[in-house]
Design a protein around this motif. Sequence first.
Motif, PDB file in Angstrom:
ATOM      1  N   SER A  55      -9.527  23.438  10.551  1.00  0.00           N
ATOM      2  CA  SER A  55      -9.315  22.324  11.402  1.00  0.00           C
ATOM      3  C   SER A  55      -7.804  22.019  11.539  1.00  0.00           C
ATOM      4  CB  SER A  55     -10.158  21.389  10.984  1.00  0.00           C
ATOM      5  OG  SER A  55      -9.736  20.733   9.980  1.00  0.00           O
ATOM      6  N   THR A  56      -7.386  21.431  12.459  1.00  0.00           N
ATOM      7  CA  THR A  56      -6.225  20.877  12.552  1.00  0.00           C
ATOM      8  C   THR A  56      -6.128  19.421  12.962  1.00  0.00           C
ATOM      9  OG1 THR A  56      -6.140  21.289  15.213  1.00  0.00           O
ATOM     10  CG2 THR A  56      -5.201  23.126  13.607  1.00  0.00           C
TER      11      THR A  56
ATOM     12  N   ARG B 118      -6.972  19.936   2.599  1.00  0.00           N
ATOM     13  CA  ARG B 118      -8.012  19.074   3.017  1.00  0.00           C
ATOM     14  C   ARG B 118      -7.701  17.923   3.473  1.00  0.00           C
ATOM     15  NH1 ARG B 118     -12.273  21.017  -0.586  1.00  0.00           N
ATOM     16  NH2 ARG B 118     -11.317  22.415  -2.096  1.00  0.00           N
ATOM     17  N   LYS B 119      -7.830  18.025   4.896  1.00  0.00           N
ATOM     18  CA  LYS B 119      -7.714  16.676   5.956  1.00  0.00           C
ATOM     19  C   LYS B 119      -6.085  16.442   5.661  1.00  0.00           C
ATOM     20  CE  LYS B 119     -12.235  15.377   6.627  1.00  0.00           C
ATOM     21  NZ  LYS B 119     -13.353  14.410   6.447  1.00  0.00           N
TER      22      LYS B 119
ATOM     23  N   VAL C  72      -6.979  23.779   5.212  1.00  0.00           N
ATOM     24  CA  VAL C  72      -6.923  25.077   4.993  1.00  0.00           C
ATOM     25  C   VAL C  72      -7.616  25.482   3.669  1.00  0.00           C
ATOM     26  CG1 VAL C  72      -5.466  27.035   4.697  1.00  0.00           C
ATOM     27  CG2 VAL C  72      -4.774  25.379   6.353  1.00  0.00           C
ATOM     28  N   LEU C  73      -8.576  25.918   3.592  1.00  0.00           N
ATOM     29  CA  LEU C  73      -9.429  26.438   2.468  1.00  0.00           C
ATOM     30  C   LEU C  73      -9.275  27.987   2.051  1.00  0.00           C
ATOM     31  CD1 LEU C  73     -12.636  24.184   2.821  1.00  0.00           C
ATOM     32  CD2 LEU C  73     -10.592  23.646   1.613  1.00  0.00           C
ATOM     33  N   ALA C  74      -9.523  28.313   0.720  1.00  0.00           N
ATOM     34  CA  ALA C  74      -9.611  29.500   0.113  1.00  0.00           C
ATOM     35  C   ALA C  74     -10.639  29.842  -0.521  1.00  0.00           C
ATOM     36  CB  ALA C  74      -8.101  29.930  -0.557  1.00  0.00           C
ATOM     37  N   PRO C  75     -11.762  30.391   0.196  1.00  0.00           N
ATOM     38  CA  PRO C  75     -13.004  30.613  -0.544  1.00  0.00           C
ATOM     39  C   PRO C  75     -12.810  31.689  -1.560  1.00  0.00           C
ATOM     40  CG  PRO C  75     -13.270  31.361   1.586  1.00  0.00           C
ATOM     41  CD  PRO C  75     -11.967  30.735   1.406  1.00  0.00           C
ATOM     42  N   ASP C  76     -13.805  31.737  -2.557  1.00  0.00           N
ATOM     43  CA  ASP C  76     -13.712  32.868  -3.509  1.00  0.00           C
ATOM     44  C   ASP C  76     -13.740  34.306  -2.894  1.00  0.00           C
ATOM     45  OD1 ASP C  76     -13.120  31.350  -5.679  1.00  0.00           O
ATOM     46  OD2 ASP C  76     -15.286  30.886  -5.859  1.00  0.00           O
TER      47      ASP C  76
ATOM     48  N   SER D  38       0.859  -1.079  -0.014  1.00  0.00           N
ATOM     49  CA  SER D  38       0.181  -0.099  -0.116  1.00  0.00           C
ATOM     50  C   SER D  38       0.951   1.276   0.139  1.00  0.00           C
ATOM     51  CB  SER D  38      -0.903   0.068   1.014  1.00  0.00           C
ATOM     52  OG  SER D  38      -0.074  -0.001   2.376  1.00  0.00           O
ATOM     53  N   ALA D  39       0.330   2.318  -0.642  1.00  0.00           N
ATOM     54  CA  ALA D  39       1.201   3.566  -0.881  1.00  0.00           C
ATOM     55  C   ALA D  39       0.662   4.315   0.648  1.00  0.00           C
ATOM     56  CB  ALA D  39       0.577   4.143  -2.109  1.00  0.00           C
ATOM     57  N   THR D  40       1.530   5.109   1.058  1.00  0.00           N
ATOM     58  CA  THR D  40       1.297   5.931   2.229  1.00  0.00           C
ATOM     59  C   THR D  40       1.567   7.390   1.584  1.00  0.00           C
ATOM     60  OG1 THR D  40       3.503   5.762   3.168  1.00  0.00           O
ATOM     61  CG2 THR D  40       1.782   4.190   3.917  1.00  0.00           C
ATOM     62  N   THR D  41       0.623   8.234   2.094  1.00  0.00           N
ATOM     63  CA  THR D  41       0.677   9.877   1.826  1.00  0.00           C
ATOM     64  C   THR D  41       1.184  10.330   3.332  1.00  0.00           C
ATOM     65  OG1 THR D  41      -0.902   9.236   0.234  1.00  0.00           O
ATOM     66  CG2 THR D  41      -0.447  11.769   0.882  1.00  0.00           C
ATOM     67  N   GLU D  42       2.128  11.035   3.072  1.00  0.00           N
ATOM     68  CA  GLU D  42       2.808  11.871   4.379  1.00  0.00           C
ATOM     69  C   GLU D  42       1.583  13.132   4.321  1.00  0.00           C
ATOM     70  OE1 GLU D  42       6.241  14.472   6.004  1.00  0.00           O
ATOM     71  OE2 GLU D  42       6.624  12.608   4.896  1.00  0.00           O
ATOM     72  N   LEU D  43       1.010  13.524   5.582  1.00  0.00           N
ATOM     73  CA  LEU D  43      -0.047  14.478   5.704  1.00  0.00           C
ATOM     74  C   LEU D  43       1.112  15.856   5.854  1.00  0.00           C
ATOM     75  CD1 LEU D  43      -2.761  13.080   8.172  1.00  0.00           C
ATOM     76  CD2 LEU D  43      -2.754  12.999   5.355  1.00  0.00           C
TER      77      LEU D  43
END
Length: 86
Positions: free
Chosen positions: A73-74, A26-27, A79-83, A2-7
Motif C-alpha cells: 500500500s501507499t 508498516r503504514k 512494504v513487507l517481506a514474507p518468508d 507529544s512526540a511526532t514520528t516522521e513517516l
Amino acid sequence: MSATTELVTAEQLFSMPSENFRYELRKGVLTKMSWSSFEHVTIVATLTAKLFPFVNENCLGVICGAETGFRLSTDPATVLAPDVSD
C-alpha cells in the motif's frame, strides 16, 4: 508534549543502505526485523524447495525469498517481506 514520528516512504526504504538488517515498513513506520533462527530458515528452505517445482511446472510465476520486499500500500506505505512468496 507529544512526540511526532516522521513517516517513511517506500522509496526511502528501498534507498536505505544495508546494515546487515532487514526492515519492513508498516503504514509508514520502519520496523527492524529480528534475526531468523536456524530452525526457521530450514523450514523456509524446505517449503521453498517443495513449492518451486509446482510453481515452475504450472507457469504460476516465480518463488521469492525473504529478502524481497513487496509494496502492499501507499500513503502511508506498507512494504513487507514474507518468508516465501509467489
